[in-house]
Design a protein around this motif. Structure first.
Motif, PDB file in Angstrom:
ATOM      1  N   THR A 289      12.127 -13.902  -2.475  1.00  0.00           N
ATOM      2  CA  THR A 289      13.147 -13.381  -3.385  1.00  0.00           C
ATOM      3  C   THR A 289      13.474 -14.411  -4.461  1.00  0.00           C
ATOM      4  O   THR A 289      13.610 -14.077  -5.643  1.00  0.00           O
ATOM      5  N   GLY A 290      13.594 -15.673  -4.062  1.00  0.00           N
ATOM      6  CA  GLY A 290      13.847 -16.729  -5.037  1.00  0.00           C
ATOM      7  C   GLY A 290      12.719 -16.873  -6.042  1.00  0.00           C
ATOM      8  O   GLY A 290      12.962 -17.058  -7.240  1.00  0.00           O
ATOM      9  N   ILE A 291      11.465 -16.754  -5.559  1.00  0.00           N
ATOM     10  CA  ILE A 291      10.319 -16.853  -6.469  1.00  0.00           C
ATOM     11  C   ILE A 291      10.317 -15.702  -7.469  1.00  0.00           C
ATOM     12  O   ILE A 291      10.040 -15.884  -8.663  1.00  0.00           O
ATOM     13  N   ALA A 292      10.656 -14.497  -6.994  1.00  0.00           N
ATOM     14  CA  ALA A 292      10.651 -13.336  -7.873  1.00  0.00           C
ATOM     15  C   ALA A 292      11.686 -13.441  -8.994  1.00  0.00           C
ATOM     16  O   ALA A 292      11.510 -12.858 -10.065  1.00  0.00           O
ATOM     17  N   LEU A 293      12.755 -14.213  -8.748  1.00  0.00           N
ATOM     18  CA  LEU A 293      13.866 -14.255  -9.711  1.00  0.00           C
ATOM     19  C   LEU A 293      13.967 -15.564 -10.485  1.00  0.00           C
ATOM     20  O   LEU A 293      14.785 -15.667 -11.402  1.00  0.00           O
ATOM     21  N   VAL A 351      10.522  -5.164  -7.621  1.00  0.00           N
ATOM     22  CA  VAL A 351      10.265  -6.598  -7.810  1.00  0.00           C
ATOM     23  C   VAL A 351       9.931  -6.857  -9.279  1.00  0.00           C
ATOM     24  O   VAL A 351       9.005  -6.254  -9.817  1.00  0.00           O
ATOM     25  N   PRO A 352      10.694  -7.719  -9.965  1.00  0.00           N
ATOM     26  CA  PRO A 352      11.855  -8.464  -9.453  1.00  0.00           C
ATOM     27  C   PRO A 352      13.080  -7.569  -9.329  1.00  0.00           C
ATOM     28  O   PRO A 352      13.297  -6.698 -10.173  1.00  0.00           O
ATOM     29  N   PRO A 353      13.898  -7.763  -8.283  1.00  0.00           N
ATOM     30  CA  PRO A 353      15.064  -6.912  -8.083  1.00  0.00           C
ATOM     31  C   PRO A 353      16.165  -7.228  -9.085  1.00  0.00           C
ATOM     32  O   PRO A 353      16.290  -8.363  -9.555  1.00  0.00           O
ATOM     33  N   ASN A 354      16.972  -6.218  -9.395  1.00  0.00           N
ATOM     34  CA  ASN A 354      18.117  -6.470 -10.271  1.00  0.00           C
ATOM     35  C   ASN A 354      19.231  -7.146  -9.487  1.00  0.00           C
ATOM     36  O   ASN A 354      19.120  -7.357  -8.270  1.00  0.00           O
ATOM     37  N   THR A 355      20.328  -7.462 -10.171  1.00  0.00           N
ATOM     38  CA  THR A 355      21.405  -8.239  -9.546  1.00  0.00           C
ATOM     39  C   THR A 355      22.014  -7.508  -8.357  1.00  0.00           C
ATOM     40  O   THR A 355      22.204  -8.098  -7.274  1.00  0.00           O
ATOM     41  N   ILE A 356      22.341  -6.246  -8.513  1.00  0.00           N
ATOM     42  CA  ILE A 356      22.989  -5.495  -7.426  1.00  0.00           C
ATOM     43  C   ILE A 356      22.064  -5.398  -6.225  1.00  0.00           C
ATOM     44  O   ILE A 356      22.484  -5.617  -5.074  1.00  0.00           O
ATOM     45  N   ARG A 357      20.806  -5.082  -6.487  1.00  0.00           N
ATOM     46  CA  ARG A 357      19.853  -4.963  -5.374  1.00  0.00           C
ATOM     47  C   ARG A 357      19.693  -6.308  -4.658  1.00  0.00           C
ATOM     48  O   ARG A 357      19.592  -6.361  -3.433  1.00  0.00           O
TER      49      ARG A 357
END
Length: 497
Positions: A289-293, A351-357
């Motif tokens: 998740t960190g890599i995606a964002l 992916v990448p997820p938005n803030t809410i997701r």
């Protein structure tokens, strides 16, 4: 006359010592990855050297679970605990003050090794060394010390990376290690070896050492080299094979160090499956998740997006304290896995997820992590006498560490090399995480069904009296024609620690 610390036997002080002993490395295990480029730049390390430091520290953590049991059997336990805390301070200072790669690697490896030595030496006595009424707060402390610390790692990493620094974090970690050492001395009361007449197990320790070092060394080469050559695959596969041989050898041994045979029944096997699958899915999912964002948000913002993960572990710890003495303990572990599945599925859906997701997904992963692994520890631990808890924790922590810290670099390698775009690679790796969590859930549920188990409530009075808190039917009892009626354990089922 044996010296006693002024705070010996005081529950708050002993609990604080356990927290201070566990938190330093567990925070670093989740915070280090985003800081590795900064450490490499300031210490003149290559990417391979930073990954080697991380891998060997994880190997030390896995090895320490076995080594701690061996040392506790033959050496005075509280003296060894104070020695572990002393070495943790030395390692933490070396890592924080390092000006050369070799010093940093040695210091960080000592941090990993001593943390698991302290975990196995200090946590079981906190659970069994005080009246049953203390068990509920102990459950919360254990959950938050291990998984709350891990959940805070990304936020702490974001704060440090935003300041382009890493030493302040390592000096704070060293300070907490000093507190752990002081508390170990203040709460000191001499405890003899657990069983000095027991057979020494150099083969088990050697297999654990060789297997952990080889496997984690191989895994540490995956990302820097991005190639599955013989120099990477050979130690990785050999290490995993040696750990498997260790498990088989200990299961077959007449005088084992790790008591696997008494755990080979429905409830503890299901608990081990839950712990391993949750660890193998959650640790890489958080990193992915960190890599995606990381290209969309600055480090501090990214760290804040992981804050719901810590909130989730707090919620899980509070609920766990309410249910772990009831039959709901078993259902709670299932809820944890389902929450983990939901969190990973939410993130992989975009992916990448938005803030809410991201906020909802990391919160669900935090609940899943806190609501699955610790219940699994107790599901296995309640099956044996409380004097065996140290060895049960050692087995589960060894397998959990191997699952989490070996699968994570493999899936990070998948994310970096598979797919036409970085997002596609991350998505593929997250699907693997989802499959691992779902597979573990289905397998654990099937073990209960095929074992003919109706989830029992643990009898704490019986457990603190020296007997198992419940009786676990044989594996696949319902389909093998075995009676699922609880049977008292045989005389040799639970060897002394």
């Amino acid at each position: 006359m044996t010296w006693k610390g002024p705070l010996a036997g005081r529950y708050p002080a002993v609990a604080a010592m356990v927290v201070a002993a566990l938190v330093p490395y567990l925070v670093l295990s989740a915070a280090l990855d985003p800081l590795l480029p900064i450490i490499a730049q300031q210490l003149g390390m290559s990417a391979g050297e930073t990954r080697l430091a991380e891998g060997l520290a994880n190997a030390g953590y896995a090895l320490g679970t076995v080594l701690s049991v061996q040392l506790a059997l033959h050496l005075p336990q509280r003296r060894m605990l104070s020695l572990y805390a002393t070495i943790l301070v030395i390692g933490s200072v070396l890592a924080a003050a390092a000006t050369a790669p070799a010093v940093f690697i040695v210091g960080h490896v000592l941090q990993g090794l001593c943390t698991s030595l302290l975990l196995i030496a200090a946590v079981p006595p906190l659970v069994t060394g005080f009246p049953p009424g203390r068990l509920r707060p102990t459950a919360v402390i254990l959950n938050l010390s291990i998984f709350g610390a891990v959940a805070l790692g990304p936020l702490i990493a974001g704060i440090q990376a935003d300041a382009h620094a890493w030493r302040p974090l390592f000096w704070v970690i060293a300070g907490i290690a000093v507190v752990a050492l002081l508390l170990s001395l203040l709460t000191f009361q001499d405890v003899p070896p657990a069983d000095p007449t027991s057979t020494r197990s150099p083969v088990a320790v050697a297999l654990a050492a060789a297997g952990c070092v080889a496997a984690f060394y191989g895994a540490s080469r995956l990302l820097p080299h991005r190639s599955l050559d013989a120099a990477t695959l050979a130690p990785l596969l050999a290490g995993v094979a040696l750990i498997a041989i260790l498990m088989f050898q200990q299961y077959r041994s007449r005088h084992p160090l790790l008591i696997l045979r008494p755990l080979a029944s429905t409830l503890p096997v299901a608990g081990i499956v839950v712990a391993m699958s949750a660890a193998a899915a959650s640790v890489p999912a958080i990193a992915l998740t960190g890599i995606a964002l990381r290209d969309r948000y600055p480090p501090l913002h990214l760290g804040l997006l992981h804050l719901p993960e810590f909130a989730g572990t707090v919620i899980a710890a509070i609920v766990f304290a309410k249910v772990f003495t009831t039959r709901a303990l078993h259902y709670f572990a299932l809820v944890g896995l389902l929450s983990l599945i939901a969190g990973v599925a939410l993130i992989v859906s975009g992916v990448p997820p938005n803030t809410i997701r991201t906020l909802i997904g990391t919160g669900l992963i935090g609940i899943g992590l806190g609501a699955s692994v610790t219940p699994a520890l107790f599901i296995a631990g309640f099956t044996l006498r409380n004097v065996a808890l140290q060895r049960v924790f050692a087995i589960i922590e060894l397998l959990r560490a191997a699952a989490a810290f070996l699968v994570a670099p493999i899936l990070l390698y998948v994310a970096a090399t598979v797919g036409s775009t970085p997002a596609a690679g991350v998505r593929t790796a997250l699907w693997v995480c989802l499959g691992v969590a779902a597979g573990g859930t289905l397998l654990a549920f099937a073990l209960y069904v095929l074992g003919g188990v109706r989830p029992p409530s643990p009898s704490l009075q019986r457990w603190f009296g020296g007997e198992p808190a419940w009786d676990s039917p044989p594996l696949l009892a319902a389909v093998r024609g075995h009676s699922t009626k609880p049977q008292p354990p045989s005389a040799g089922a639970n060897p002394p620690p």
